[in-house]
Scaffold this motif. Structure first.
Motif, PDB file in Angstrom:
ATOM      1  N   SER A  36       1.367  -4.885  -5.842  1.00 50.90           N
ATOM      2  CA  SER A  36       0.992  -3.599  -6.396  1.00 50.90           C
ATOM      3  C   SER A  36       0.500  -2.692  -5.274  1.00 50.90           C
ATOM      4  O   SER A  36      -0.386  -3.064  -4.513  1.00 50.90           O
ATOM      5  CB  SER A  36      -0.115  -3.765  -7.445  1.00 50.90           C
ATOM      6  OG  SER A  36      -0.589  -2.509  -7.856  1.00 50.90           O
ATOM      7  N   PHE A  37       1.071  -1.498  -5.192  1.00 49.27           N
ATOM      8  CA  PHE A  37       0.637  -0.528  -4.189  1.00 49.27           C
ATOM      9  C   PHE A  37      -0.758  -0.018  -4.507  1.00 49.27           C
ATOM     10  O   PHE A  37      -1.537   0.284  -3.621  1.00 49.27           O
ATOM     11  CB  PHE A  37       1.620   0.643  -4.139  1.00 49.27           C
ATOM     12  CG  PHE A  37       1.296   1.658  -3.074  1.00 49.27           C
ATOM     13  CD1 PHE A  37       1.659   1.426  -1.757  1.00 49.27           C
ATOM     14  CD2 PHE A  37       0.628   2.827  -3.381  1.00 49.27           C
ATOM     15  CE1 PHE A  37       1.362   2.344  -0.761  1.00 49.27           C
ATOM     16  CE2 PHE A  37       0.326   3.755  -2.402  1.00 49.27           C
ATOM     17  CZ  PHE A  37       0.696   3.516  -1.081  1.00 49.27           C
TER      18      PHE A  37
ATOM     19  N   PRO B  53      -3.696  -3.754  -4.146  1.00 47.95           N
ATOM     20  CA  PRO B  53      -3.234  -4.858  -3.308  1.00 47.95           C
ATOM     21  C   PRO B  53      -4.288  -5.953  -3.208  1.00 47.95           C
ATOM     22  O   PRO B  53      -5.485  -5.709  -3.325  1.00 47.95           O
ATOM     23  CB  PRO B  53      -2.995  -4.200  -1.957  1.00 47.95           C
ATOM     24  CG  PRO B  53      -3.889  -3.020  -1.958  1.00 47.95           C
ATOM     25  CD  PRO B  53      -3.977  -2.562  -3.374  1.00 47.95           C
TER      26      PRO B  53
ATOM     27  N   VAL C 200      -1.980   0.143   2.780  1.00 47.27           N
ATOM     28  CA  VAL C 200      -2.064   1.112   1.684  1.00 47.27           C
ATOM     29  C   VAL C 200      -3.077   2.202   2.017  1.00 47.27           C
ATOM     30  O   VAL C 200      -2.837   3.385   1.763  1.00 47.27           O
ATOM     31  CB  VAL C 200      -2.425   0.395   0.359  1.00 47.27           C
ATOM     32  CG1 VAL C 200      -2.808   1.390  -0.712  1.00 47.27           C
ATOM     33  CG2 VAL C 200      -1.266  -0.461  -0.093  1.00 47.27           C
TER      34      VAL C 200
END
Length: 98
Positions: free
Chosen positions: A10-11, A14, A23
């Protein structure tokens, strides 16, 4: 049956420290890119009259109209600088996370 390992990527959330550093660096770089992209356009719009002629369109820089330089060459230079900034921030955040 073989159980497949599920990878959660997941961006926005994270899990691993090096991904968090990437990110964070990407978020700062994207914000600065948006500012570098929209600020010259906004300044040209806000300082111009109803025909779009203002001090930024009348001024010259290296023989070119200032607004042309800001949007053409300035955006290219800002892209290169933002790439260097991204690498610097990423390395800094990765080292801080270790």
């Amino acid at each position: 049956m073989d159980k497949e390992k599920v990878i959660d990527i997941s961006f926005f959330n994270p899990k691993r420290p090096h991904v968090k550093a990437e990110v964070r660096a990407a978020s700062i770089t994207i914000f600065l890119w948006a500012c570098a992209w929209i600020l010259p356009v906004f300044l040209i719009w806000i300082t111009g009259d109803e025909k779009g002629i203002g001090p930024l369109t009348k001024a010259k820089f290296l023989g070119f109209p200032l607004h042309y330089w800001l949007l053409a060459q300035g955006s290219t230079i800002s892209f290169v600088l933002l790439c260097a900034l991204f690498v610097y921030l990423w390395n800094k955040f990765v080292k801080a996370g270790e």
